[in-house]
Design a protein around this motif. Structure first.
Motif, mmCIF file in Angstrom:
data_model
loop_
_atom_site.group_PDB
_atom_site.id
_atom_site.type_symbol
_atom_site.label_atom_id
_atom_site.label_comp_id
_atom_site.label_asym_id
_atom_site.label_seq_id
_atom_site.Cartn_x
_atom_site.Cartn_y
_atom_site.Cartn_z
ATOM 1 N N ILE A 83 97.112 151.024 91.960
ATOM 2 C CA ILE A 83 97.353 152.168 91.079
ATOM 3 C C ILE A 83 96.200 152.360 90.111
ATOM 4 N N ALA A 84 95.717 151.270 89.513
ATOM 5 C CA ALA A 84 94.609 151.372 88.561
ATOM 6 C C ALA A 84 93.354 151.897 89.241
ATOM 7 N N ALA A 85 93.070 151.421 90.440
ATOM 8 C CA ALA A 85 91.875 151.868 91.162
ATOM 9 C C ALA A 85 91.994 153.331 91.564
ATOM 10 N N LEU A 86 93.181 153.744 92.002
ATOM 11 C CA LEU A 86 93.381 155.142 92.386
ATOM 12 C C LEU A 86 93.297 156.052 91.170
ATOM 13 N N ARG A 87 93.884 155.635 90.058
ATOM 14 C CA ARG A 87 93.821 156.447 88.847
ATOM 15 C C ARG A 87 92.385 156.614 88.357
ATOM 16 N N ALA A 88 91.560 155.619 88.568
ATOM 17 C CA ALA A 88 90.167 155.685 88.110
ATOM 18 C C ALA A 88 89.374 156.773 88.825
ATOM 19 N N GLU A 89 89.840 157.194 90.013
ATOM 20 C CA GLU A 89 89.074 158.190 90.767
ATOM 21 C C GLU A 89 89.844 159.468 91.079
ATOM 22 N N TRP A 90 91.135 159.539 90.697
ATOM 23 C CA TRP A 90 91.949 160.703 91.052
ATOM 24 C C TRP A 90 92.846 161.078 89.886
ATOM 25 N N ASP A 91 92.951 162.372 89.603
ATOM 26 C CA ASP A 91 93.738 162.845 88.477
ATOM 27 C C ASP A 91 95.122 163.333 88.901
ATOM 28 N N GLY A 92 95.481 163.135 90.164
ATOM 29 C CA GLY A 92 96.772 163.605 90.653
ATOM 30 C C GLY A 92 97.921 162.703 90.266
ATOM 31 N N CYS A 93 99.097 163.007 90.812
ATOM 32 C CA CYS A 93 100.326 162.312 90.444
ATOM 33 C C CYS A 93 100.506 161.042 91.274
ATOM 34 N N ILE A 94 100.783 159.937 90.593
ATOM 35 C CA ILE A 94 101.025 158.645 91.238
ATOM 36 C C ILE A 94 102.422 158.174 90.858
ATOM 37 N N SER A 95 103.180 157.710 91.849
ATOM 38 C CA SER A 95 104.497 157.142 91.561
ATOM 39 C C SER A 95 104.541 155.691 92.007
ATOM 40 N N ILE A 96 105.398 154.935 91.336
ATOM 41 C CA ILE A 96 105.634 153.548 91.700
ATOM 42 C C ILE A 96 107.043 153.452 92.273
ATOM 43 N N ASP A 97 107.146 152.908 93.470
ATOM 44 C CA ASP A 97 108.416 152.773 94.169
ATOM 45 C C ASP A 97 108.970 151.387 93.859
#
Length: 279
Positions: A83-97
């Motif tokens: 999640i941290a790595a994806l957030r560092a390069e993408w501003d879209g919506c991330i969910s945690i299941d």
């Protein structure tokens, strides 16, 4: 129709979203081990985003029938770095299941926007307070039983009425406890404590499940009920029926579709919306 998450308000009045499934587990029912590790997970996330995913749903514990429970530390170790790595390069919506508050909190700190809880915020007594305090989006799913027992002998007098009643109860209870109703999204939990006929009934009467103006999320991708309808045990045979369900259920009111194969489902969603609303 708006859905509030940690960082934004998503307008779902005309256009739905594809939620791409990113399992970072060794034992998920259809893709276990394929995306374990940050490099493989990021590569798959990038592909799904390029194909049209508006949400990436990161899961570190399998919820397939009979799955073993994963410890909190292990689940955090699997999901938070991704999640941290994806957030560092993408501003879209991330969910945690996850159904664990400690895992959800670590994910939200790492950059997640939404908590997707198969227990409907019931498994962990600390989850409600966490989500209310963080103001994150919350997916409330219906499940009869738990992942280890849910498919043994599911029973309902009226599955559609009972799932709707559950949504009504959750909306009232969670709102009274301090959760912003605008953060809530409902998922009928196809395949979670339901027989083939239960699943088909819910899909057939999906338009009856809307509660409080809140959006509906649907997760049918690669699920076994599709194989039962087709008379095929092959996972590959479930891909195109999933696309058909995406188109059908968008017309019936499902605004978020949780899938493995993003591109064909995104195309089906846009085509259905063009017919409904125009280009």
């Amino acid at each position: 129709m708006w859905w509030k998450t940690s960082r934004s308000r998503i307008d779902l009045s005309r256009h739905g979203l594809i939620m791409g499934i990113l399992n970072v587990t060794p034992d998920s029912f259809s893709d276990g081990g394929e995306h374990a590790g940050i490099s493989a997970a990021l590569s798959h996330a990038r592909q799904m985003i390029a194909e049209g995913a508006g949400i990436i749903d990161v899961g570190g514990e399998s919820t397939r029938p009979g799955a073993a429970e994963v410890g909190i530390a292990e689940e955090i170790a699997r999901t938070t770095p991704v999640i941290a790595a994806l957030r560092a390069e993408w501003d879209g919506c991330i969910s945690i299941d996850t159904s664990k508050a400690a895992v959800a909190e670590a994910a939200l700190v790492a950059g997640a926007d939404v908590v997707n809880d198969v227990s409907g915020l019931q498994a962990d007594p600390e989850m409600l307070a966490l989500c209310a305090a963080r103001g994150c989006g919350v997916v409330i799913m219906h499940m009869q039983g738990d992942p280890r027992t849910m498919q043994i002998a599911p029973h309902y007098s009226d599955v559609v009425a009972e799932v709707r009643a559950f949504f009504e109860e959750r909306l009232a209870t969670l709102s009274a406890a301090g959760l912003n109703p605008e953060t809530i999204c409902f998922d009928p939990g196809i395949g979670f404590g339901k027989s083939l006929e239960h699943n088909l009934s819910l899909l057939r009467k999906l338009s009856c499940l809307g509660v409080g103006g809140r959006p509906l999320l649907l997760g049918v991708s690669r699920k076994s009920f599709i194989g039962k309808v087709l008379g095929s045990p092959e996972l590959a045979d479930r891909a195109w029926p999933t696309v058909a369900i995406t188109a059908w259920t968008r017309e019936a009111g499902a605004m978020i579709h949780r899938v493995h194969e993003v591109k064909p489902n995104a195309e089906a969603l846009r085509m259905a919306e063009a017919i409904l609303h125009g280009v």
